[in-house]
Motif scaffolding. Structure first.
Motif, mmCIF file in Angstrom:
data_model
loop_
_atom_site.group_PDB
_atom_site.id
_atom_site.type_symbol
_atom_site.label_atom_id
_atom_site.label_comp_id
_atom_site.label_asym_id
_atom_site.label_seq_id
_atom_site.Cartn_x
_atom_site.Cartn_y
_atom_site.Cartn_z
ATOM 1 N N ASP A 173 0.809 -1.216 0.000
ATOM 2 C CA ASP A 173 0.000 0.000 0.000
ATOM 3 C C ASP A 173 0.848 1.274 0.000
ATOM 4 O OD1 ASP A 173 -2.295 -1.509 -0.032
ATOM 5 O OD2 ASP A 173 -2.694 -1.328 2.120
ATOM 6 N N VAL A 174 1.949 1.287 0.770
ATOM 7 C CA VAL A 174 2.721 2.530 0.887
ATOM 8 C C VAL A 174 3.599 2.784 -0.334
ATOM 9 C CG1 VAL A 174 2.746 2.369 3.399
ATOM 10 C CG2 VAL A 174 4.703 1.524 2.113
ATOM 11 N N LEU A 175 3.881 1.755 -1.124
ATOM 12 C CA LEU A 175 4.739 1.919 -2.291
ATOM 13 C C LEU A 175 3.994 2.520 -3.475
ATOM 14 C CD1 LEU A 175 6.826 -1.378 -2.274
ATOM 15 C CD2 LEU A 175 7.771 0.936 -2.244
ATOM 16 N N LYS A 176 4.723 3.334 -4.225
ATOM 17 C CA LYS A 176 4.209 3.816 -5.500
ATOM 18 C C LYS A 176 4.171 2.644 -6.491
ATOM 19 C CE LYS A 176 6.647 8.249 -4.976
ATOM 20 N NZ LYS A 176 7.743 9.093 -5.546
ATOM 21 N N PRO A 177 3.313 2.712 -7.500
ATOM 22 C CA PRO A 177 3.416 1.708 -8.571
ATOM 23 C C PRO A 177 4.822 1.735 -9.172
ATOM 24 C CG PRO A 177 1.360 2.927 -8.760
ATOM 25 C CD PRO A 177 2.169 3.619 -7.679
ATOM 26 N N GLY A 178 5.413 0.573 -9.311
ATOM 27 C CA GLY A 178 6.793 0.479 -9.782
ATOM 28 C C GLY A 178 7.814 0.509 -8.667
ATOM 29 N N GLY A 179 7.340 0.720 -7.425
ATOM 30 C CA GLY A 179 8.243 0.771 -6.283
ATOM 31 C C GLY A 179 8.799 -0.593 -5.924
ATOM 32 N N THR A 180 9.898 -0.572 -5.181
ATOM 33 C CA THR A 180 10.646 -1.790 -4.856
ATOM 34 C C THR A 180 10.479 -2.190 -3.397
ATOM 35 O OG1 THR A 180 12.336 -1.322 -6.522
ATOM 36 C CG2 THR A 180 12.969 -2.789 -4.723
ATOM 37 N N LEU A 181 10.315 -3.481 -3.170
ATOM 38 C CA LEU A 181 10.377 -4.069 -1.828
ATOM 39 C C LEU A 181 11.623 -4.933 -1.768
ATOM 40 C CD1 LEU A 181 9.249 -4.908 0.974
ATOM 41 C CD2 LEU A 181 8.003 -6.746 -0.203
ATOM 42 N N GLY A 182 12.545 -4.608 -0.853
ATOM 43 C CA GLY A 182 13.760 -5.386 -0.673
ATOM 44 C C GLY A 182 13.719 -6.128 0.654
ATOM 45 N N ILE A 183 13.905 -7.428 0.603
ATOM 46 C CA ILE A 183 13.824 -8.273 1.801
ATOM 47 C C ILE A 183 15.118 -9.054 1.991
ATOM 48 C CG2 ILE A 183 12.684 -10.248 2.890
ATOM 49 C CD1 ILE A 183 10.827 -7.954 2.875
ATOM 50 N N VAL A 184 15.690 -8.948 3.190
ATOM 51 C CA VAL A 184 16.755 -9.850 3.627
ATOM 52 C C VAL A 184 16.202 -10.620 4.823
ATOM 53 C CG1 VAL A 184 19.090 -10.030 4.567
ATOM 54 C CG2 VAL A 184 18.578 -8.293 2.843
ATOM 55 N N GLN A 185 16.405 -11.939 4.841
ATOM 56 C CA GLN A 185 15.821 -12.746 5.903
ATOM 57 C C GLN A 185 16.662 -13.993 6.138
ATOM 58 O OE1 GLN A 185 13.360 -12.595 8.172
ATOM 59 N NE2 GLN A 185 13.847 -14.678 8.806
ATOM 60 N N HIS A 186 16.818 -14.375 7.428
ATOM 61 C CA HIS A 186 17.485 -15.626 7.785
ATOM 62 C C HIS A 186 16.834 -16.771 7.010
ATOM 63 C CE1 HIS A 186 19.030 -13.247 11.094
ATOM 64 N NE2 HIS A 186 17.833 -13.103 11.610
ATOM 65 N N ARG A 187 17.652 -17.644 6.427
ATOM 66 C CA ARG A 187 17.125 -18.649 5.501
ATOM 67 C C ARG A 187 17.466 -20.067 5.928
ATOM 68 N NH1 ARG A 187 19.353 -18.209 -0.543
ATOM 69 N NH2 ARG A 187 21.324 -18.419 0.595
ATOM 70 N N ILE A 188 16.481 -20.947 5.771
ATOM 71 C CA ILE A 188 16.717 -22.379 5.843
ATOM 72 C C ILE A 188 16.360 -22.950 4.483
ATOM 73 C CG2 ILE A 188 14.401 -22.892 6.754
ATOM 74 C CD1 ILE A 188 15.734 -25.200 8.352
ATOM 75 N N HIS A 189 17.156 -23.869 3.992
ATOM 76 C CA HIS A 189 16.959 -24.379 2.638
ATOM 77 C C HIS A 189 15.902 -25.477 2.614
ATOM 78 C CE1 HIS A 189 20.148 -22.197 0.536
ATOM 79 N NE2 HIS A 189 20.844 -22.302 1.660
ATOM 80 N N ASP A 190 15.244 -25.606 1.480
ATOM 81 C CA ASP A 190 14.257 -26.668 1.287
ATOM 82 C C ASP A 190 14.886 -28.022 1.588
ATOM 83 O OD1 ASP A 190 12.456 -24.765 0.495
ATOM 84 O OD2 ASP A 190 12.634 -25.176 -1.656
ATOM 85 N N GLY A 191 14.104 -28.894 2.202
ATOM 86 C CA GLY A 191 14.598 -30.217 2.554
ATOM 87 C C GLY A 191 15.036 -30.329 3.990
ATOM 88 N N LYS A 192 15.278 -29.166 4.640
ATOM 89 C CA LYS A 192 15.607 -29.164 6.056
ATOM 90 C C LYS A 192 14.364 -28.834 6.864
ATOM 91 C CE LYS A 192 20.523 -28.108 6.126
ATOM 92 N NZ LYS A 192 21.574 -27.275 6.792
ATOM 93 N N LYS A 193 14.287 -29.395 8.050
ATOM 94 C CA LYS A 193 13.145 -29.137 8.915
ATOM 95 C C LYS A 193 13.297 -27.783 9.589
ATOM 96 C CE LYS A 193 10.511 -30.986 12.816
ATOM 97 N NZ LYS A 193 10.412 -32.078 13.825
ATOM 98 N N ARG A 194 12.285 -26.951 9.439
ATOM 99 C CA ARG A 194 12.311 -25.632 10.072
ATOM 100 C C ARG A 194 11.618 -25.693 11.423
ATOM 101 N NH1 ARG A 194 9.241 -21.096 10.747
ATOM 102 N NH2 ARG A 194 7.520 -21.692 9.385
ATOM 103 N N VAL A 195 12.346 -25.308 12.452
ATOM 104 C CA VAL A 195 11.776 -25.252 13.803
ATOM 105 C C VAL A 195 11.062 -23.917 13.970
ATOM 106 C CG1 VAL A 195 12.307 -25.264 16.266
ATOM 107 C CG2 VAL A 195 13.615 -26.717 14.699
ATOM 108 N N PRO A 196 9.793 -23.928 14.395
ATOM 109 C CA PRO A 196 9.081 -22.658 14.594
ATOM 110 C C PRO A 196 9.816 -21.748 15.580
ATOM 111 C CG PRO A 196 7.552 -24.501 14.656
ATOM 112 C CD PRO A 196 8.926 -25.090 14.639
ATOM 113 N N LYS A 197 9.768 -20.477 15.320
ATOM 114 C CA LYS A 197 10.375 -19.450 16.171
ATOM 115 C C LYS A 197 11.891 -19.589 16.275
ATOM 116 C CE LYS A 197 6.174 -18.722 18.879
ATOM 117 N NZ LYS A 197 5.572 -18.622 20.228
#
Length: 270
Positions: A173-197
């Motif tokens: 909502d806050v972005l203009k049309p054409g605006g960018t969202l950049g996300i960096v996030q701690h990652r676990i790869h597919d195939g590994k079990k992700r522990v909640p929290k």
């Protein structure tokens, strides 16, 4: 829009870092922003894992943009973005409202943000604090006003609070049309079990939340990858530096691993 301005009336916090002269020239480009004396040594030491110039360049951040940084924490990226945008642009720090009984960490983070803004008058004039609570109807944030929204290692918090859908809708909502969202996030790869929290998420989870809100994925980068990170620690991502939640227990081991493996994703609002 109702915003909170940080002024010189705020109390300066003690800091071992030598403040820049308020009349010091502001950085002319991203490289100068990353190496400027606006930054603290403790944050500069993390550049090995955060790759700030490469990350912000990947997101396409330019000095004349209006940028919203979501949940800036202790201000690692704020130290770079605030002086970088202080000549031509505008930085909004979207900060969660303080709970009635804030933790010492939240209080310290607030002081660090205040400290950053008090280092230069132009930085104060071009940086504003806005409340960020996506499910709070009191938010009065205009739509279609920002060129870019950036978030660093915060998506897991919204997933834990079940506010991820509302958060990404807020970004859209806050972005203009054409605006960018950049996300960096701690990652676990597919195939590994992700522990909640645990602080880790699958890339597909973040992409789902973003595309569900209406974003288009336009880029992925391995800038912030760390193949040493196995994402299976006793206290989640906070086992690793810089937190070291286990204290001295196996600290050398976790120091050798370094900070977490991170996805770096770029989305655009059509």
């Amino acid at each position: 829009m109702k915003v909170l301005f940080l002024t010189a009336a705020l109390v300066l916090v003690s800091c071992s870092h030598k403040y820049p002269d308020p009349k010091s020239p502001l950085p002319e480009n991203m490289e100068e922003a990353v190496t400027s004396n606006f930054r603290t040594p403790e944050n500069e030491e993390r550049d090995e894992y955060q790759h700030p110039k490469e990350t912000l360049d990947f997101f396409g951040i330019k000095p004349n943009m209006t940028v919203v940084e979501i949940s800036p924490g202790a201000g690692y990226f704020t130290e770079i973005l605030a002086p970088y945008l202080a000549k031509q642009g505008q930085l909004y720090l979207a900060v969660p409202r303080m709970p009635p009984r804030p933790s010492p960490v939240l209080k310290e983070n607030e002081k660090k943000l205040q400290d950053i803004l008090l280092r230069n008058h132009e930085v104060q004039n071009h940086t504003k604090i806005i409340p960020f609570e996506p499910v709070d109807k009191r938010n009065k944030i205009p739509k279609n006003f920002a060129d870019a929204v950036v978030s660093f290692n915060s998506v897991h918090n919204w997933v834990a609070k079940r506010s991820a859908h509302a958060s990404f809708q807020f970004f859209f909502d806050v972005l203009k049309p054409g605006g960018t969202l950049g996300i960096v996030q701690h990652r676990i790869h597919d195939g590994k079990k992700r522990v909640p929290k645990s602080g880790y998420l699958y890339e597909k989870e973040v992409i789902f939340f973003a595309t569900k809100a209406g974003f288009k994925l336009v880029g992925r980068s391995e800038i912030n990858a760390n193949p040493k990170d196995t994402a299976d620690y006793p206290t989640g991502v906070w086992t690793l530096p810089p937190t070291y939640r286990l204290g001295e227990q196996d600290k050398d081991k976790y120091e050798d691993i370094g900070e977490s493996d991170r996805m770096t994703l770029k989305f655009v609002k059509p």
